[in-house]
Design a protein around this motif. Structure first.
Motif, PDB file in Angstrom:
ATOM      1  N   ILE A 100      50.434  44.683  31.170  1.00 52.69           N
ATOM      2  CA  ILE A 100      49.618  43.754  31.701  1.00 52.69           C
ATOM      3  C   ILE A 100      49.485  42.637  30.601  1.00 52.69           C
ATOM      4  O   ILE A 100      48.972  42.931  29.411  1.00 52.69           O
ATOM      5  N   ALA A 101      50.044  41.524  30.802  1.00 50.03           N
ATOM      6  CA  ALA A 101      49.972  40.022  29.860  1.00 50.03           C
ATOM      7  C   ALA A 101      48.899  39.181  30.376  1.00 50.03           C
ATOM      8  O   ALA A 101      49.406  38.635  31.281  1.00 50.03           O
ATOM      9  N   ALA A 102      47.935  38.920  29.650  1.00 57.80           N
ATOM     10  CA  ALA A 102      47.029  37.846  30.127  1.00 57.80           C
ATOM     11  C   ALA A 102      46.872  36.908  28.911  1.00 57.80           C
ATOM     12  O   ALA A 102      46.810  37.184  27.719  1.00 57.80           O
ATOM     13  N   PRO A 103      46.948  35.607  29.346  1.00 56.50           N
ATOM     14  CA  PRO A 103      46.854  34.456  28.457  1.00 56.50           C
ATOM     15  C   PRO A 103      45.290  34.515  27.744  1.00 56.50           C
ATOM     16  O   PRO A 103      44.459  35.068  28.167  1.00 56.50           O
ATOM     17  N   ALA A 104      45.301  33.949  26.497  1.00 58.06           N
ATOM     18  CA  ALA A 104      43.969  34.153  25.932  1.00 58.06           C
ATOM     19  C   ALA A 104      42.863  33.325  26.801  1.00 58.06           C
ATOM     20  O   ALA A 104      41.717  33.501  26.600  1.00 58.06           O
ATOM     21  N   GLY A 105      43.183  32.318  27.214  1.00 55.39           N
ATOM     22  CA  GLY A 105      42.397  31.589  28.365  1.00 55.39           C
ATOM     23  C   GLY A 105      42.801  31.709  29.662  1.00 55.39           C
ATOM     24  O   GLY A 105      42.665  30.682  30.444  1.00 55.39           O
ATOM     25  N   ALA A 106      43.002  32.927  30.255  1.00 56.79           N
ATOM     26  CA  ALA A 106      43.417  33.088  31.521  1.00 56.79           C
ATOM     27  C   ALA A 106      42.074  32.545  32.592  1.00 56.79           C
ATOM     28  O   ALA A 106      40.925  33.153  32.019  1.00 56.79           O
ATOM     29  N   ASP A 107      42.655  32.183  33.793  1.00 51.32           N
ATOM     30  CA  ASP A 107      41.669  31.744  34.628  1.00 51.32           C
ATOM     31  C   ASP A 107      41.077  32.755  35.413  1.00 51.32           C
ATOM     32  O   ASP A 107      41.535  33.956  35.538  1.00 51.32           O
ATOM     33  N   ASP A 108      39.656  32.794  36.082  1.00 51.11           N
ATOM     34  CA  ASP A 108      39.175  33.780  36.660  1.00 51.11           C
ATOM     35  C   ASP A 108      39.864  34.447  37.840  1.00 51.11           C
ATOM     36  O   ASP A 108      39.649  35.449  37.793  1.00 51.11           O
ATOM     37  N   ALA A 109      40.607  33.677  38.498  1.00 47.48           N
ATOM     38  CA  ALA A 109      41.062  34.181  39.644  1.00 47.48           C
ATOM     39  C   ALA A 109      42.402  35.294  39.410  1.00 47.48           C
ATOM     40  O   ALA A 109      42.512  36.225  40.081  1.00 47.48           O
ATOM     41  N   HIS A 110      43.255  34.958  38.333  1.00 38.79           N
ATOM     42  CA  HIS A 110      44.401  35.546  37.749  1.00 38.79           C
ATOM     43  C   HIS A 110      43.538  37.089  37.296  1.00 38.79           C
ATOM     44  O   HIS A 110      44.172  38.041  37.499  1.00 38.79           O
ATOM     45  N   LEU A 111      42.436  36.782  36.313  1.00 33.97           N
ATOM     46  CA  LEU A 111      41.900  38.369  35.906  1.00 33.97           C
ATOM     47  C   LEU A 111      41.320  39.047  37.039  1.00 33.97           C
ATOM     48  O   LEU A 111      41.302  40.283  36.816  1.00 33.97           O
ATOM     49  N   THR A 112      40.955  38.475  38.117  1.00 34.63           N
ATOM     50  CA  THR A 112      40.415  39.105  39.262  1.00 34.63           C
ATOM     51  C   THR A 112      41.634  39.857  39.602  1.00 34.63           C
ATOM     52  O   THR A 112      41.434  41.087  40.392  1.00 34.63           O
ATOM     53  N   ILE A 113      42.692  39.221  39.970  1.00 32.92           N
ATOM     54  CA  ILE A 113      43.815  40.032  40.461  1.00 32.92           C
ATOM     55  C   ILE A 113      44.211  41.117  39.536  1.00 32.92           C
ATOM     56  O   ILE A 113      44.459  42.251  40.010  1.00 32.92           O
ATOM     57  N   LEU A 114      44.254  40.922  38.273  1.00 31.66           N
ATOM     58  CA  LEU A 114      44.632  41.992  37.492  1.00 31.66           C
ATOM     59  C   LEU A 114      43.547  43.244  37.576  1.00 31.66           C
ATOM     60  O   LEU A 114      43.937  44.274  37.681  1.00 31.66           O
ATOM     61  N   SER A 115      42.309  42.835  37.757  1.00 37.25           N
ATOM     62  CA  SER A 115      41.371  44.043  37.988  1.00 37.25           C
ATOM     63  C   SER A 115      41.640  44.689  39.327  1.00 37.25           C
ATOM     64  O   SER A 115      41.553  46.077  39.544  1.00 37.25           O
ATOM     65  N   SER A 116      42.150  44.008  40.293  1.00 40.46           N
ATOM     66  CA  SER A 116      42.468  44.519  41.709  1.00 40.46           C
ATOM     67  C   SER A 116      43.577  45.597  41.336  1.00 40.46           C
ATOM     68  O   SER A 116      43.566  46.634  42.046  1.00 40.46           O
ATOM     69  N   LEU A 117      44.513  45.184  40.695  1.00 43.77           N
ATOM     70  CA  LEU A 117      45.598  46.046  40.280  1.00 43.77           C
ATOM     71  C   LEU A 117      45.176  47.316  39.823  1.00 43.77           C
ATOM     72  O   LEU A 117      45.548  48.466  40.128  1.00 43.77           O
ATOM     73  N   ALA A 118      44.153  47.111  38.673  1.00 46.42           N
ATOM     74  CA  ALA A 118      43.920  48.540  38.092  1.00 46.42           C
ATOM     75  C   ALA A 118      43.094  49.340  39.053  1.00 46.42           C
ATOM     76  O   ALA A 118      43.231  50.598  38.985  1.00 46.42           O
ATOM     77  N   ARG A 119      42.450  48.672  40.129  1.00 46.41           N
ATOM     78  CA  ARG A 119      41.839  49.659  41.340  1.00 46.41           C
ATOM     79  C   ARG A 119      42.779  50.504  42.183  1.00 46.41           C
ATOM     80  O   ARG A 119      42.759  51.676  42.468  1.00 46.41           O
ATOM     81  N   GLN A 120      43.805  49.726  42.192  1.00 44.17           N
ATOM     82  CA  GLN A 120      44.911  50.403  43.066  1.00 44.17           C
ATOM     83  C   GLN A 120      45.511  51.749  42.259  1.00 44.17           C
ATOM     84  O   GLN A 120      46.283  52.675  43.079  1.00 44.17           O
TER      85      GLN A 120
END
Length: 736
Positions: A100-120
């Motif tokens: 998982i690669a996240a920009p240093a200033g990633a927006d909230d929506a994208h980081l929420t999607i990343l967290s959803s993947l972690a749950r799966q």
């Protein structure tokens, strides 16, 4: 998630045999698509994150991840290994690798999607489907939630668990992805982008509650509504748990632990409400939910924010991986504590010995002791810097006799330079008067939280009055923290608990600490402090040079970490008096000079041999000039994190040379900080700067030599050979 992973970012035949090689192979796909701008810079960030905590999970999963300035948009790459790759999981190698690669200033929506993947990843059907996927497009569609798992298409209706709800492994992948999508848009678990100042309301709860459902219709209960939906007189209400999960990055483990605890709560018939404290913020649990809870679980690898909200309840405190791997055991443990009536203190840091309750999960006594001492030193350093610079300026303006000036309250000439010099000197002296009390007070604070402040400051002031000095402050702080923790273990009637932190604990702990410092151990410590001061004052010749070498090595070993801070604290303690000895000022000069070497050397090396460094490193080198000149050793950390086996030994060699030379030539320094900007306060400034230049040249030369010995690729793409163990040794002290 459709724009985060495509078939081009999937490798179903990942041939790598190490986690570094796996990360490089998957990251190369991101580079090819323009999602990552600098391969080596990104891999260095991945390695630095891996050094904080292994990213392997039980069940054959590896999830390396990081935030990086080299990432243009949130991206996920997936690899499937037939041989398995060791990512540090307890149950063995991982065959499913998610980068998982996240920009240093990633927006909230994208980081929420990343967290959803972690749950799966907690859904066994999801992982089984990925293991059986026949092509890259199908695997990418599964991860995006566009294609259900084959097993779910014909699977019978899931059988209810003991709690009456389907288990996580019985849900279909499509349903799981949809549920996570809903959680991210309607009632999301608090992600890294969540506001820290917005409390959840009943219409938009930011936390999820898992309640045991009635046998006929198992339905999760929203967090904010849970207490209201349960009748107050219900005899058999479920056991209620509030939990906090967090990890250093706040992208993956935080949300996986939350999902795991929620699933285990369903199966155990327990209502679980989770507050996920992401790295960019969190939304607090409703105070009513916390008040109604029967127990608390902290599954974290960074400090729990606003921990006092949960005081007074049975608590299990562990690492985030325990929340992922053994949630049922944590739930059972907190229920057992509740049955025994165990609870943290109503208004304090909790019960237990220093080893049991202080520091991060899994820390040994030595690690915790280091953290307590560093807590005191970190609060003391600003007083040292302010007081030392004011005193040094007073001497520079008014001469060495300024310490004999009359008090400015009695005599102050607005037009006289000497009066202004005396004013600076006397203000600095007042600041220095706080050093030992602040040191002791915040060591005790690091051990016992706020109740440790009063006895810590009292013990530190006594150490100052009896001339026990820096050593006395250390001992007083440790004693104060230990005494408070011991008092907190005493069982007291509930009626007295309200006055414990305000009256009883400060009174008893101050009496005990004062007695010990004044009557029992204060005098021996003062004599030991005097003996050490006399020994330092007598250092000359080879002994002084050897001390300079040792201090130089310590300053450059971990670049701002604990070893560096020990050397710095030793030096500042010597000058933290209005009339420091000549030897003490020589030690301070050696410490600051050596600390300037690593960043200056990295800056020089990137200028002289650009081809040996990546584009990102060359940019960091420009900044390192200023950081090194300002005595900020941390300016060399990006270089050391990427290549510790070459950068750290070279830095230590240069630091030793500079430390030895400054002691040999007899340079002195009254100011505790400032770098070249306080050159006018340095004794023998020209020789001092030559010593710094010599050490910088040695380190830069060694780095160039060591990097030049390896096989290099074209400019801007120098390979990164990162030793995970060495990186971990570097990063852990820095983080501390």
């Amino acid at each position: 998630m459709s724009d985060m992973i495509t078939a081009d970012l999937v490798d179903l035949d990942l041939s790598a045999d190490t986690k570094e090689a796996a990360a490089r192979a998957l990251a190369a796909r991101m580079v090819a698509l323009g999602r990552v701008t600098d391969l080596d810079g990104f891999l260095a960030d991945v390695a630095a994150r891996e050094a904080q905590m292994p990213t392997g999970l039980d069940g054959g999963i590896g999830i390396p991840h990081c935030r990086s300035t080299h990432v243009t948009e949130p991206t996920l790459a997936f690899g499937r290994s037939t041989r398995g790759i060791d990512f540090g999981a307890a149950d063995g190698p991982a065959d499913l690798i998610f980068l998982i690669a996240a920009p240093a200033g990633a927006d909230d929506a994208h980081l929420t999607i990343l967290s959803s993947l972690a749950r799966q990843l907690m859904n066994s059907e999801f992982t089984d489907a990925l293991r059986s996927a026949g092509d890259s497009a199908s695997a990418a569609a599964l991860i995006r939630g566009e294609e259900p798992a084959p097993a779910a298409a014909s699977a019978p209706a899931p059988a209810p668990t003991a709690a009456g709800t389907p288990s996580a492994s019985q849900d279909s992948v499509a349903a799981s992805v949809a549920a996570s999508s809903d959680a991210a848009t309607e009632t999301p678990a608090p992600g890294p982008g969540a506001s820290e100042t917005t409390a959840p309301g009943p219409d938009a709860p930011e936390t999820t509650a898992v309640a045991p459902a009635a046998p006929a219709t198992p339905v999760p209960v929203p967090a904010a509504a849970a207490p209201a939906t349960l009748p107050a007189a219900e005899a058999e209400r479920p056991f209620r748990i509030v939990a906090v999960t967090s990890c250093p990055t706040g992208i993956a483990h935080t949300y996986m632990a939350a999902e795991s605890l929620e699933n285990a709560g369903r199966e155990a018939g327990v209502e679980v409400v989770v507050e996920t404290q992401g790295s960019a913020g969190f939304t607090r649990l409703d105070p009513a939910v916390i008040a109604a809870a029967d127990g608390v679980i902290f599954a974290h690898d960074v400090a729990v924010r606003e921990k006092d909200r949960f005081a007074g309840k049975p608590t299990v405190d562990t690492g985030v991986k325990a929340g992922i791997n053994r949630p049922a055991a944590l739930i059972a443990e907190v229920r057992e504590k509740a049955a025994r009536g165990e609870a943290t203190a109503p208004a304090g840091p909790g019960r237990g010995t220093p080893v049991e309750r202080t520091g991060e999960p899994g820390d040994g006594y030595g690690t915790k002791l280091r953290k307590w001492l560093m807590s005191g030193v970190s609060y003391m350093v600003p007083f040292v810097a302010a007081g030392g610079l004011l005193i040094a300026l007073g001497f520079a303006i008014g001469g060495w006799e300024i310490d004999k000036a009359k008090p400015v309250m009695d005599h102050f000439d607005w037009g006289g330079l000497d009066s202004w010099a005396a004013l600076l000197f006397q203000i600095g002296g007042v600041a220095f008067g706080f050093l030992i009390p602040v040191l002791a007070g915040y060591i005790a604070y690091g051990m016992a939280d706020r109740p440790g402040l009063v006895p810590g400051f009292v013990g530190g002031m006594i150490a100052f009055d009896i001339n026990a000095g820096f050593l006395g402050g250390l001992v007083a702080g440790l004693i104060a923290g230990g005494v408070v923790l011991a008092i907190q273990r005493i069982r007291i009637p509930p009626v007295l608990r309200g006055i414990m932190p305000v009256v009883v604990i400060p009174l008893l702990s101050s009496m005990i600490v004062g007695f010990l410092m004044l009557v029992v151990i204060g005098k021996p410590i003062a004599e030991a402090q005097k003996a050490m001061t006399d020994w330092l004052s007598g250092l000359s010749g080879s002994n002084a040079v050897f001390l300079g070498i040792l201090l130089g090595l310590m300053m450059c070993f971990d670049l701002g970490g604990p070893v560096n801070k020990v050397a710095y604290a030793f030096a500042t303690a010597g000058i933290a008096v209005q009339n420091p000895s000549d030897s003490a000022m020589k030690i301070m000069a050696a410490v600051m000079a050596a600390g300037m070497v690593p960043p200056l050397a990295m800056a020089l090396a990137t200028t002289v041999r650009k081809k040996l460094f990546t584009t990102a490193e060359r940019e960091n080198g420009k900044t390192a000039w200023v950081l090194g000149a300002s005595f900020i050793s941390e300016g060399a950390i990006p270089f050391a994190a990427a290549d510790p086996l070459r950068v750290i030994p070279a830095s230590m060699a240069g630091g030793a040379v500079t430390g030895a030379l400054t002691m040999a030539v007899g340079s002195t320094l009254r100011a505790p900080h400032g770098g070249i900007w306080v050159t006018f306060l340095i004794g023998k400034p020209l020789l001092y700067l030559l010593a710094v230049a010599a050490g910088t040249a040695v380190t830069a030369g060694l780095v160039i030599l060591l990097k030049g010995m390896r096989r290099t690729t074209p400019e801007g793409t120098a390979p990164v050979e990162t030793s995970t163990n060495a990186t971990a040794e570097l990063q852990q002290p820095v983080a501390a």
